[in-house]
Design a protein around this motif. Sequence first.
Motif, mmCIF file in Angstrom:
data_model
loop_
_atom_site.group_PDB
_atom_site.id
_atom_site.type_symbol
_atom_site.label_atom_id
_atom_site.label_comp_id
_atom_site.label_asym_id
_atom_site.label_seq_id
_atom_site.Cartn_x
_atom_site.Cartn_y
_atom_site.Cartn_z
ATOM 1 N N ALA A 1 4.103 -9.465 -6.524
ATOM 2 C CA ALA A 1 5.304 -9.635 -5.517
ATOM 3 C C ALA A 1 5.793 -8.436 -4.960
ATOM 4 O O ALA A 1 6.273 -8.248 -3.827
ATOM 5 C CB ALA A 1 6.539 -10.222 -6.394
ATOM 6 N N ALA A 2 5.604 -7.396 -5.893
ATOM 7 C CA ALA A 2 5.933 -6.063 -5.267
ATOM 8 C C ALA A 2 5.077 -5.469 -4.230
ATOM 9 O O ALA A 2 5.434 -4.945 -2.946
ATOM 10 C CB ALA A 2 5.907 -4.968 -6.299
ATOM 11 N N LEU A 3 3.707 -5.770 -4.198
ATOM 12 C CA LEU A 3 2.735 -5.350 -3.106
ATOM 13 C C LEU A 3 3.398 -6.293 -1.874
ATOM 14 O O LEU A 3 3.197 -5.676 -0.781
ATOM 15 C CB LEU A 3 1.315 -5.660 -3.788
ATOM 16 C CG LEU A 3 1.006 -4.947 -4.680
ATOM 17 C CD1 LEU A 3 -0.510 -5.312 -4.931
ATOM 18 C CD2 LEU A 3 0.950 -3.433 -4.277
ATOM 19 N N ILE A 4 3.251 -7.623 -2.224
ATOM 20 C CA ILE A 4 3.826 -8.452 -1.191
ATOM 21 C C ILE A 4 5.204 -7.939 -0.461
ATOM 22 O O ILE A 4 5.298 -7.963 1.090
ATOM 23 C CB ILE A 4 3.751 -9.954 -1.478
ATOM 24 C CG1 ILE A 4 2.390 -10.569 -1.979
ATOM 25 C CG2 ILE A 4 4.471 -10.833 -0.275
ATOM 26 C CD1 ILE A 4 2.560 -11.944 -2.345
ATOM 27 N N MET A 5 5.961 -7.611 -1.114
ATOM 28 C CA MET A 5 7.284 -7.122 -0.502
ATOM 29 C C MET A 5 6.950 -5.997 0.296
ATOM 30 O O MET A 5 7.695 -5.735 1.314
ATOM 31 C CB MET A 5 8.256 -6.733 -1.609
ATOM 32 C CG MET A 5 9.551 -6.393 -1.136
ATOM 33 S SD MET A 5 10.873 -6.493 -2.483
ATOM 34 C CE MET A 5 12.437 -5.967 -1.675
ATOM 35 N N LEU A 6 6.007 -4.925 -0.288
ATOM 36 C CA LEU A 6 5.672 -3.855 0.487
ATOM 37 C C LEU A 6 5.118 -4.029 1.740
ATOM 38 O O LEU A 6 5.438 -3.524 3.109
ATOM 39 C CB LEU A 6 4.947 -2.713 -0.339
ATOM 40 C CG LEU A 6 5.234 -2.211 -1.232
ATOM 41 C CD1 LEU A 6 4.159 -1.320 -2.149
ATOM 42 C CD2 LEU A 6 6.278 -0.925 -0.862
ATOM 43 N N PHE A 7 4.087 -5.126 1.924
ATOM 44 C CA PHE A 7 3.623 -5.465 3.000
ATOM 45 C C PHE A 7 4.672 -6.259 4.262
ATOM 46 O O PHE A 7 4.664 -5.865 5.350
ATOM 47 C CB PHE A 7 2.484 -6.512 2.750
ATOM 48 C CG PHE A 7 1.917 -7.281 3.936
ATOM 49 C CD1 PHE A 7 1.029 -6.687 4.899
ATOM 50 C CD2 PHE A 7 2.455 -8.601 4.249
ATOM 51 C CE1 PHE A 7 0.719 -7.370 5.974
ATOM 52 C CE2 PHE A 7 1.795 -9.544 5.600
ATOM 53 C CZ PHE A 7 0.967 -8.529 6.201
ATOM 54 N N LEU A 8 5.637 -6.945 3.386
ATOM 55 C CA LEU A 8 6.289 -7.696 4.267
ATOM 56 C C LEU A 8 7.461 -6.569 5.066
ATOM 57 O O LEU A 8 7.892 -6.755 6.297
ATOM 58 C CB LEU A 8 7.461 -8.682 3.674
ATOM 59 C CG LEU A 8 6.559 -9.921 3.008
ATOM 60 C CD1 LEU A 8 7.664 -10.679 2.083
ATOM 61 C CD2 LEU A 8 5.945 -10.699 4.034
ATOM 62 N N GLY A 9 7.864 -5.732 4.388
ATOM 63 C CA GLY A 9 8.581 -4.497 4.703
ATOM 64 C C GLY A 9 8.093 -3.702 5.800
ATOM 65 O O GLY A 9 8.493 -3.729 7.044
ATOM 66 N N ILE A 10 6.790 -3.349 5.694
ATOM 67 C CA ILE A 10 5.781 -2.377 6.477
ATOM 68 C C ILE A 10 5.681 -3.269 7.663
ATOM 69 O O ILE A 10 5.753 -3.088 8.909
ATOM 70 C CB ILE A 10 4.719 -1.802 6.044
ATOM 71 C CG1 ILE A 10 5.094 -0.981 4.729
ATOM 72 C CG2 ILE A 10 3.872 -1.153 6.969
ATOM 73 C CD1 ILE A 10 3.968 -0.425 4.062
ATOM 74 N N SER A 11 5.170 -4.520 7.721
ATOM 75 C CA SER A 11 4.783 -5.453 8.501
ATOM 76 C C SER A 11 5.977 -5.748 9.667
ATOM 77 O O SER A 11 5.961 -5.890 10.682
ATOM 78 C CB SER A 11 3.746 -6.725 8.172
ATOM 79 O OG SER A 11 4.945 -7.617 7.125
#
Length: 372
Positions: free
Chosen positions: A146-156
Amino acid sequence: MRKTLFKWHSYGALIAMLPLLIISITGSILVFKVEIDSLLRPAHMVVEADNTTERVSLDTLMQTTLDANPEYELGGWELFDDKQRSDAGYLIKRGTEDWEKIYINQYTGELLSQSQPMGHYITDWLLELHYTFLLEVKGAWVGFAAALIMLFLGISGIILYRRFWAKLFTMRIKAVRRILFSDIHKFIGILSSPILLIMAFTGGYWNIAGILHEINEHGDSGHVYITAPLHSPDISFETLRIQSSKEIPTYQAGYLAMPHEPDRNITFYGAVETNNPLNSEYSSIVSFDKTSGDLVQKQDIRDAGFLMVFLDSFRKLHFGYFGGLITRIIWCVVGLMPVILGFTGLYLYWSRRQQKVIAKRTRVAIDSQSAA
């Protein structure tokens, strides 16, 4: 490229929506964990002492705790000397990996609570839910993903809506709901993304660090269950606590990690006076041999390398208490933003799906009329 990134941004949000909502809500509550505990359980958390009152010897406190819990050994001890907050002892039931927590008045030696499982109290249960979803190591993997996806969501999101900065404060309040929700989603996402990225990065690091610890320490032979004290009976923990304060200038111990596994020694984690606001209350370390009590290691965060200082800063950065009450309130509020982002994002996804369905039906109707 932008269309593909937008698609993966949407899919990532849908996949991780539930765990991110749980992490978001529980994390915002936990920013004020101590205050909530003190309000709900003042008899456990709060002590009253004059500025001149000295702590009872750590050896006496620990022995009192063990006498009241004869089937347990100590795994750790939280130390406070602010005349307001009680000490907390962490107990391990012999022959198991079951940890429990107990509170004690460090100025009178009085036990303030019974020993209870780690998730017994509401905020401790929320902490386990926040970190592992109550699934231990498996849950930590979910949290890491979930943390990795949250990082991706923030950057994207920053990439997709980078031009929104020009109109950041020109939200179209009177627009139709879809446009308004789109503006809200972009506005909140862009504004909160720096802090959310910090939370995701630091939280993800702790998850994977905990997972790797379990794999490295217990992957082959499993857990080593404590059945008796692993330190010499001649060890005086009060003496070691006092010595630790002399080993490092201005050092004050905040947590004692007991040697509850064969390869561990007695380690005090504490704070020092420093100009770096991100140095945590456990930033400096003093370790002693569990058999002889001799000094094994000491590490002053003020003399540490960049990597150690960087990793230590994660504690204050994740919970936002490096700037006092103001930053904690900001972290609490921003921590809830994924709830709004999830709601608006889900509405926009549903709206786009409905538009596609309507467009498809329209095309079919037109084709049917043309064929007729």
